[in-house]
Design an enzyme around this catalytic site. Structure first.
Site, PDB file in Angstrom:
ATOM      1  N   ARG A   1       0.851  -1.202   0.000  1.00  0.00           N
ATOM      2  CA  ARG A   1       0.000   0.000   0.000  1.00  0.00           C
ATOM      3  C   ARG A   1       0.882   1.246   0.000  1.00  0.00           C
ATOM      4  O   ARG A   1       0.587   2.251  -0.634  1.00  0.00           O
ATOM      5  CB  ARG A   1      -0.948  -0.001   1.212  1.00  0.00           C
ATOM      6  CG  ARG A   1      -1.668   1.332   1.388  1.00  0.00           C
ATOM      7  CD  ARG A   1      -2.829   1.295   2.359  1.00  0.00           C
ATOM      8  NE  ARG A   1      -2.609   0.513   3.542  1.00  0.00           N
ATOM      9  CZ  ARG A   1      -1.884   0.888   4.607  1.00  0.00           C
ATOM     10  NH1 ARG A   1      -1.260   2.059   4.611  1.00  0.00           N
ATOM     11  NH2 ARG A   1      -1.770   0.094   5.652  1.00  0.00           N
TER      12      ARG A   1
ATOM     13  N   TYR B   1     -16.835  18.026 -14.432  1.00  0.00           N
ATOM     14  CA  TYR B   1     -17.221  16.616 -14.461  1.00  0.00           C
ATOM     15  C   TYR B   1     -18.161  16.312 -13.293  1.00  0.00           C
ATOM     16  O   TYR B   1     -17.937  16.758 -12.163  1.00  0.00           O
ATOM     17  CB  TYR B   1     -15.961  15.736 -14.396  1.00  0.00           C
ATOM     18  CG  TYR B   1     -16.251  14.287 -14.113  1.00  0.00           C
ATOM     19  CD1 TYR B   1     -17.121  13.568 -14.929  1.00  0.00           C
ATOM     20  CD2 TYR B   1     -15.674  13.642 -13.025  1.00  0.00           C
ATOM     21  CE1 TYR B   1     -17.401  12.239 -14.669  1.00  0.00           C
ATOM     22  CE2 TYR B   1     -15.942  12.307 -12.763  1.00  0.00           C
ATOM     23  CZ  TYR B   1     -16.811  11.611 -13.585  1.00  0.00           C
ATOM     24  OH  TYR B   1     -17.095  10.300 -13.315  1.00  0.00           O
TER      25      TYR B   1
ATOM     26  N   ASP C   1      -7.269  19.491 -14.261  1.00  0.00           N
ATOM     27  CA  ASP C   1      -7.618  18.149 -14.708  1.00  0.00           C
ATOM     28  C   ASP C   1      -7.298  18.090 -16.198  1.00  0.00           C
ATOM     29  O   ASP C   1      -7.965  18.716 -17.020  1.00  0.00           O
ATOM     30  CB  ASP C   1      -9.106  17.891 -14.446  1.00  0.00           C
ATOM     31  CG  ASP C   1      -9.550  16.489 -14.850  1.00  0.00           C
ATOM     32  OD1 ASP C   1      -8.870  15.872 -15.696  1.00  0.00           O
ATOM     33  OD2 ASP C   1     -10.585  16.023 -14.335  1.00  0.00           O
TER      34      ASP C   1
ATOM     35  N   LYS D   1      -8.817   6.877 -18.769  1.00  0.00           N
ATOM     36  CA  LYS D   1      -9.217   7.391 -20.072  1.00  0.00           C
ATOM     37  C   LYS D   1      -8.085   7.235 -21.099  1.00  0.00           C
ATOM     38  O   LYS D   1      -7.674   6.132 -21.394  1.00  0.00           O
ATOM     39  CB  LYS D   1      -9.702   8.833 -19.920  1.00  0.00           C
ATOM     40  CG  LYS D   1     -10.703   9.053 -18.753  1.00  0.00           C
ATOM     41  CD  LYS D   1     -11.921   8.176 -18.839  1.00  0.00           C
ATOM     42  CE  LYS D   1     -13.064   8.561 -17.910  1.00  0.00           C
ATOM     43  NZ  LYS D   1     -12.797   8.535 -16.476  1.00  0.00           N
TER      44      LYS D   1
END
Length: 370
Positions: A56, A109, A181, A206
């Protein structure tokens, strides 16, 4: 993960293939191995090999991706997350405290808006909206308690474009920080850090992953203190990607340059067709990459009809993959904005133009539009 190598002098496609991805020194493997391990043996208490102790906190496959992402954005530090929203959440929580205010686009978004409007407001965070293409409006929305200006450029789904350098100047003049972004433009077309942004965010799901087979997010910055704060949350809140997801994202990065060229060429041909079509009242396209939004002359029913009739364009959420997708934002990705200042027009259809043969895409649209 801090990015240190000589790749800054290399071209974009070279960096995408090689930054952080040197052949494995032990075996000569040309691909970064998938380190499918949750923990790492220590040479005595606290004797960490290569600095890895628990997956992690850090994983060599993830470290390679973080180096590559930083190199592509021209940044010093990169952090990979389990999704674009996990990266968004980490950035917002690292940079804001109760009583702080932020400015977001009036067509942000839906997921970003939902996190701020439905979660962060309950922790004492306030926000205002402004059109991303109007730097003066953004500056006017900044208050004394504003700590953050958060923009997308181009925006999702209206594809509005910001003057990032001007917004950065206005933001910094007010003592705030700028997050961009960069999911839609990708670092192939735009490097926000070089334009003055403090942080770049990606949904690597994406274009960077590019094959609709993996979920991921990233934050890149030149600010070591901010990077440490992102790293603290990455480990402390645990929104990290697994090594298989990271491997797929790295594989996607290797073809980013050639894919973006093809996405753009196909999208430009689609735009040319749609701008001359009587059934289309408006075409929204920034001129690069593969995202095209259109408004239908026949309103919502025509938009629904188009979504139903398209065959090569698959009706699905998400974007940026090799295959073409279509969606109705008002009822799908941006449903959370209904009734808000960010409500999306119900006659708007968003196309993610893929890398198929362009004649097939044009034929599909021509037939479906009638």
């Amino acid at each position: 993960m801090t990015h240190h190598d000589s790749s800054d002098r290399q071209g974009f496609a070279t960096r995408a293939i090689h930054a952080g991805q040197e052949p494995d020194p032990r075996t000569g493997a040309v691909n970064v191995p998938i380190y499918a391990t949750s923990t790492f043996a220590q040479d005595g208490v606290g004797g960490l090999r290569e600095g890895f102790e628990y997956a992690r906190t850090g994983n060599p496959t993830r470290a390679a991706l973080e180096t590559a992402l930083a190199a592509l954005e021209g940044g010093a530090h990169g952090r990979a997350f389990s999704s674009g929203m996990a990266a968004t959440d980490a950035a917002l929580r690292a940079m804001l405290r109760p009583g702080d205010h932020l400015v977001i686009p009036n067509d942000a978004y839906g997921g970003t808006f939902r996190l701020i409007d439905k979660v962060l407001v309950h922790w004492g965070i306030d926000y205002s909206v402004a059109p991303v293409g109007d730097t003066e409006a953004i500056a006017a929305a900044i208050r004394p308690e504003t700590k953050l200006v958060w923009i997308e450029s181009p925006t999702n789904p209206l594809l509005n474009v910001a003057d990032i350098a001007a917004v950065a100047t206005a933001t910094h003049a007010a003592g705030a920080r700028l997050v961009v972004d960069n999911t839609f433009a990708t670092p192939f077309y735009q490097r926000p850090l070089a334009l003055g942004a403090d942080v770049v965010l990606h949904s690597t799901t994406k274009y960077l992953g590019g094959h609709s087979d993996v979920i991921g997010g990233a934050l890149v910055t030149d600010d070591a203190e901010l990077d440490a704060a992102f790293g603290f949350l990455q480990n402390g809140a645990g929104g990290v990607p697994g090594p298989f997801d990271v491997f797929l994202t790295l594989r996607g990065l290797k073809t980013l340059a050639v894919r973006m060229e093809r996405h753009t060429a196909n999208a430009r041909a689609v735009v040319e067709l749609l701008r001359g079509h009587p059934g289309v009242s408006e075409v929204l396209y920034p001129g690069y990459a593969g995202m095209v939004s259109i408004r239908l002359a026949g309103g919502r029913e025509a938009a629904l009809d188009l979504c139903k009739k398209l065959e090569i364009f698959t009706l699905a959420e998400s974007l940026g993959g090799v295959e073409s997708l279509v969606e109705l934002p008002a009822a799908m990705t941006h449903a959370s904005t209904a009734g808000s200042l960010l409500e999306v027009p119900d006659d708007l259809v968003r196309l993610s133009v893929g890398i198929e043969d362009v004649e097939d895409l044009l034929g599909d649209l021509t037939r479906a539009l009638g």
